[in-house]
Scaffold this motif. Sequence first.
Motif, mmCIF file in Angstrom:
data_model
loop_
_atom_site.group_PDB
_atom_site.id
_atom_site.type_symbol
_atom_site.label_atom_id
_atom_site.label_comp_id
_atom_site.label_asym_id
_atom_site.label_seq_id
_atom_site.Cartn_x
_atom_site.Cartn_y
_atom_site.Cartn_z
ATOM 1 N N UNK A 6 -3.823 3.711 -7.995
ATOM 2 C CA UNK A 6 -4.212 4.281 -6.712
ATOM 3 C C UNK A 6 -5.730 4.376 -6.695
ATOM 4 N N UNK A 7 -6.334 3.757 -5.690
ATOM 5 C CA UNK A 7 -7.779 3.777 -5.510
ATOM 6 C C UNK A 7 -8.024 4.406 -4.145
ATOM 7 N N UNK A 8 -8.609 5.600 -4.127
ATOM 8 C CA UNK A 8 -8.798 6.326 -2.875
ATOM 9 C C UNK A 8 -10.267 6.678 -2.692
ATOM 10 N N UNK A 9 -10.789 6.415 -1.505
ATOM 11 C CA UNK A 9 -12.181 6.720 -1.191
ATOM 12 C C UNK A 9 -12.244 7.837 -0.164
ATOM 13 N N UNK A 10 -13.164 8.775 -0.400
ATOM 14 C CA UNK A 10 -13.334 9.918 0.489
ATOM 15 C C UNK A 10 -14.054 9.514 1.777
ATOM 16 N N UNK A 11 -13.818 10.299 2.824
ATOM 17 C CA UNK A 11 -14.671 10.220 4.006
ATOM 18 C C UNK A 11 -16.072 10.630 3.571
ATOM 19 N N UNK A 12 -17.082 10.120 4.234
ATOM 20 C CA UNK A 12 -18.459 10.487 3.887
ATOM 21 C C UNK A 12 -18.712 11.959 4.168
ATOM 22 N N UNK A 13 -19.624 12.530 3.380
ATOM 23 C CA UNK A 13 -20.060 13.918 3.554
ATOM 24 C C UNK A 13 -18.916 14.922 3.457
ATOM 25 N N UNK A 51 -19.058 12.685 -6.772
ATOM 26 C CA UNK A 51 -17.667 12.277 -6.592
ATOM 27 C C UNK A 51 -17.468 11.734 -5.179
ATOM 28 N N UNK A 52 -16.868 10.536 -5.092
ATOM 29 C CA UNK A 52 -16.665 9.884 -3.795
ATOM 30 C C UNK A 52 -15.237 9.382 -3.599
ATOM 31 N N UNK A 53 -14.372 9.642 -4.555
ATOM 32 C CA UNK A 53 -13.005 9.154 -4.450
ATOM 33 C C UNK A 53 -12.228 9.465 -5.706
ATOM 34 N N UNK A 54 -11.055 8.856 -5.805
ATOM 35 C CA UNK A 54 -10.167 9.100 -6.946
ATOM 36 C C UNK A 54 -9.557 7.796 -7.431
ATOM 37 N N UNK A 55 -9.314 7.738 -8.733
ATOM 38 C CA UNK A 55 -8.579 6.642 -9.345
ATOM 39 C C UNK A 55 -7.446 7.256 -10.144
ATOM 40 N N UNK A 56 -6.215 6.806 -9.885
ATOM 41 C CA UNK A 56 -5.044 7.289 -10.605
ATOM 42 C C UNK A 56 -4.235 6.110 -11.097
ATOM 43 N N UNK A 57 -3.661 6.229 -12.269
ATOM 44 C CA UNK A 57 -2.632 5.309 -12.737
ATOM 45 C C UNK A 57 -1.372 6.147 -12.847
ATOM 46 N N UNK A 58 -0.365 5.753 -12.063
ATOM 47 C CA UNK A 58 0.860 6.535 -11.938
ATOM 48 C C UNK A 58 2.052 5.720 -12.410
ATOM 49 N N UNK A 59 2.888 6.340 -13.213
ATOM 50 C CA UNK A 59 4.150 5.731 -13.633
ATOM 51 C C UNK A 59 5.241 6.257 -12.706
ATOM 52 N N UNK A 60 5.975 5.345 -12.093
ATOM 53 C CA UNK A 60 6.999 5.737 -11.117
ATOM 54 C C UNK A 60 8.065 4.665 -11.022
ATOM 55 N N UNK A 61 9.185 5.034 -10.441
ATOM 56 C CA UNK A 61 10.287 4.087 -10.256
ATOM 57 C C UNK A 61 9.907 2.980 -9.283
ATOM 58 N N UNK A 62 9.140 3.330 -8.251
ATOM 59 C CA UNK A 62 8.764 2.336 -7.245
ATOM 60 C C UNK A 62 7.591 2.854 -6.422
ATOM 61 N N UNK A 63 7.074 1.992 -5.561
ATOM 62 C CA UNK A 63 5.924 2.338 -4.724
ATOM 63 C C UNK A 63 6.244 3.513 -3.798
ATOM 64 N N UNK A 64 7.454 3.571 -3.303
ATOM 65 C CA UNK A 64 7.853 4.655 -2.413
ATOM 66 C C UNK A 64 7.685 6.012 -3.095
ATOM 67 N N UNK A 65 8.020 6.105 -4.373
ATOM 68 C CA UNK A 65 7.855 7.362 -5.111
ATOM 69 C C UNK A 65 6.376 7.749 -5.198
ATOM 70 N N UNK A 66 5.504 6.766 -5.364
ATOM 71 C CA UNK A 66 4.061 7.027 -5.406
ATOM 72 C C UNK A 66 3.587 7.517 -4.038
ATOM 73 N N UNK A 67 4.020 6.849 -2.984
ATOM 74 C CA UNK A 67 3.633 7.247 -1.629
ATOM 75 C C UNK A 67 4.099 8.670 -1.318
#
Length: 101
Positions: A6-13, A51-67
């Motif tokens: 998961x690669x997530x970027x924050x809104x500015x400011x 800090x401007x965002x987040x990086x996660x590595x997630x173990x899950x059964x499927x993409x739906x579980x991550x969402x």
Amino acid sequence: MAYFCVHALDHEDRLEDRLRLRESHRARLRRHDHPVTVRIGGPLLDAAGRMIGSLLVIEAADREAVETYLAHDPYVLGGLYREVAIHAFNWGLGQPEASHG
């Protein structure tokens, strides 16, 4: 189980919002009352070290579980992210389970 990056970027400011929500976000990453496991997590930084965002590595059964997991994250609920990308991840180098033995 599979891995997802998961690669997530924050809104500015929005650093104030990130800092306000950070402890609840971090606590949720460490809880195990959901069907995913966060294996790696940390903030993404700009050139100045902010800090401007987040990086996660997630173990899950499927993409739906991550969402589903992400939908209840304090950063998501707080509207911090402007962009979230989820990709299947083939963890090769440095996988903890592979390094034992």
